[in-house]
Write an enzyme that holds these catalytic residues in place. Sequence first.
Site, PDB file in Angstrom:
ATOM      1  N   CYS A  46      21.293  77.197  42.095  1.00  0.00           N
ATOM      2  CA  CYS A  46      22.392  76.883  41.180  1.00  0.00           C
ATOM      3  C   CYS A  46      22.007  77.131  39.728  1.00  0.00           C
ATOM      4  O   CYS A  46      22.874  77.343  38.875  1.00  0.00           O
ATOM      5  CB  CYS A  46      22.835  75.437  41.369  1.00  0.00           C
ATOM      6  SG  CYS A  46      21.529  74.213  41.127  1.00  0.00           S
ATOM      7  N   ARG A  48      19.221  79.342  38.748  1.00  0.00           N
ATOM      8  CA  ARG A  48      18.408  80.522  38.480  1.00  0.00           C
ATOM      9  C   ARG A  48      18.705  81.636  39.477  1.00  0.00           C
ATOM     10  O   ARG A  48      19.062  81.386  40.641  1.00  0.00           O
ATOM     11  CB  ARG A  48      16.923  80.183  38.500  1.00  0.00           C
ATOM     12  CG  ARG A  48      16.306  79.938  39.840  1.00  0.00           C
ATOM     13  CD  ARG A  48      14.810  79.678  39.751  1.00  0.00           C
ATOM     14  NE  ARG A  48      14.530  78.480  38.991  1.00  0.00           N
ATOM     15  CZ  ARG A  48      13.947  78.490  37.783  1.00  0.00           C
ATOM     16  NH1 ARG A  48      13.572  79.615  37.233  1.00  0.00           N
ATOM     17  NH2 ARG A  48      13.739  77.349  37.147  1.00  0.00           N
ATOM     18  N   SER A 101      12.444  74.145  35.343  1.00  0.00           N
ATOM     19  CA  SER A 101      13.784  73.753  35.775  1.00  0.00           C
ATOM     20  C   SER A 101      14.555  73.117  34.628  1.00  0.00           C
ATOM     21  O   SER A 101      13.966  72.468  33.753  1.00  0.00           O
ATOM     22  CB  SER A 101      13.697  72.755  36.935  1.00  0.00           C
ATOM     23  OG  SER A 101      13.066  73.333  38.057  1.00  0.00           O
ATOM     24  N   GLU A 106      12.591  68.642  38.940  1.00  0.00           N
ATOM     25  CA  GLU A 106      13.534  68.442  40.039  1.00  0.00           C
ATOM     26  C   GLU A 106      12.889  68.815  41.366  1.00  0.00           C
ATOM     27  O   GLU A 106      12.042  69.699  41.442  1.00  0.00           O
ATOM     28  CB  GLU A 106      14.817  69.234  39.789  1.00  0.00           C
ATOM     29  CG  GLU A 106      14.628  70.735  39.582  1.00  0.00           C
ATOM     30  CD  GLU A 106      14.868  71.529  40.835  1.00  0.00           C
ATOM     31  OE1 GLU A 106      15.096  70.909  41.888  1.00  0.00           O
ATOM     32  OE2 GLU A 106      14.788  72.762  40.765  1.00  0.00           O
ATOM     33  N   TYR A 178      27.609  71.354  53.265  1.00  0.00           N
ATOM     34  CA  TYR A 178      26.493  70.538  53.767  1.00  0.00           C
ATOM     35  C   TYR A 178      25.238  71.391  53.902  1.00  0.00           C
ATOM     36  O   TYR A 178      24.492  71.293  54.866  1.00  0.00           O
ATOM     37  CB  TYR A 178      26.867  69.901  55.114  1.00  0.00           C
ATOM     38  CG  TYR A 178      25.988  68.742  55.509  1.00  0.00           C
ATOM     39  CD1 TYR A 178      26.056  67.533  54.831  1.00  0.00           C
ATOM     40  CD2 TYR A 178      25.083  68.856  56.557  1.00  0.00           C
ATOM     41  CE1 TYR A 178      25.256  66.465  55.179  1.00  0.00           C
ATOM     42  CE2 TYR A 178      24.269  67.793  56.928  1.00  0.00           C
ATOM     43  CZ  TYR A 178      24.359  66.602  56.239  1.00  0.00           C
ATOM     44  OH  TYR A 178      23.557  65.547  56.589  1.00  0.00           O
TER      45      TYR A 178
END
Length: 398
Positions: A46, A48, A101, A106, A178
């Site tokens: 999301c 990189r 990050s 993270e 999911y």
Amino acid sequence: MIGVLGVKSNVKLEIREKLSIIQKHYDSCLESLKEVCDEVLILSTCNRTEVYFNTSKDYEEIILEIFDRLHWDKNYIKYTFHYENEKMVDHLMRVICGFDSLILGEDQILAQIKDAYEIALQSKSVKKDIQKLFQMAITCGKEFRFESKLYTIPVSSASIAVNEGRRMGARSFMVLGYGEVGSLACKYILSGSFDKLYIAVRNTSVVNIDDKRVEIIHFNERQNFYKDVDCIISCTSAPHIVVHSAELPEKKMVIYDLAVPRDVEESIGCMKNIQLYDIDRISLMNDENCHKREEIMNSNKYILDKYMQEFLDWQKIRDISPEIRKLKKCGEDVYRKRYKTFKNKKYTKDTDKLAEVLLKSTSNVYVNRAIEVLKEEQLKGRLDECLNIIQRIFYVGE
């Protein structure tokens, strides 16, 4: 040359979307990139998009070819960065340990890199330097997290979204998708207080949660339940918008869009009573543990340096592999020749004497040659360096 081409982290989301690679397209992209790179691996999350490669081509040529193969607009090259060799290795080690990050430290990036590596292995797009580098990087990431104990203060975009949703009073949640991020968001919701959790997926059999407060719904039915939730967390891998303004009820709601490309229609952010946060806004949210993680991570940075040096040493040693093979062949030839002599003469000679002669002749092959080289180097004025090497080889244990 080993290198990485990536999208700069400070680039606006609308630009990053145009330079993203959806996971379901990994295989086709790898197949195309394999035609221009000796080795290639895609890392797309999301926050990189990076392409790691091994090539004999120069920088300008390979960058243009990667853009062509991924059907990216070359006008966007200015939004990318490029590192080679040692700088690339340093970059990867920082990335896998969470230093690079947007949300410092993270805890998703290690698993994401492992997944990217597995996909590259299955596609047979890595086999030499990139394969060895990612093996070492994954080991580095595991050791770094274990030694720094970052698992005691976990953080991710999913955890921030859930925590912020709770802080704003949300009691009922809906998670769209999911995959890795979606399952993590569900984990954080389940670990705290809530009234209801809807999980919208295309294949309802992939979710197995035994909790009466959790309802698994088909993705196409999601609009029917929007009216029942306070917070939507969207993290699908769809290449298009999945949450539209016309489908949302007129009620107070907070929506967290963790996807790149975005899942949620941008105009929703202007709707009355709805607060919308995309991945960039989530990354900027205050994290009370940020300073604590930074101190812990910096105190364990030596782990990155250790694995980086280990890989660079491996590269140097690999360069002399042909000479090592030649040495081994020489040793094999000497051994086989004397073993053949022993087999032919062991019944006609005194075996003890025969063994002594053959063993001595074996050592003489190398000792006599070392003596000749030592003499030659003395005459050339290079005795000290030669003598040092010979001493290290022959004077073991003295």
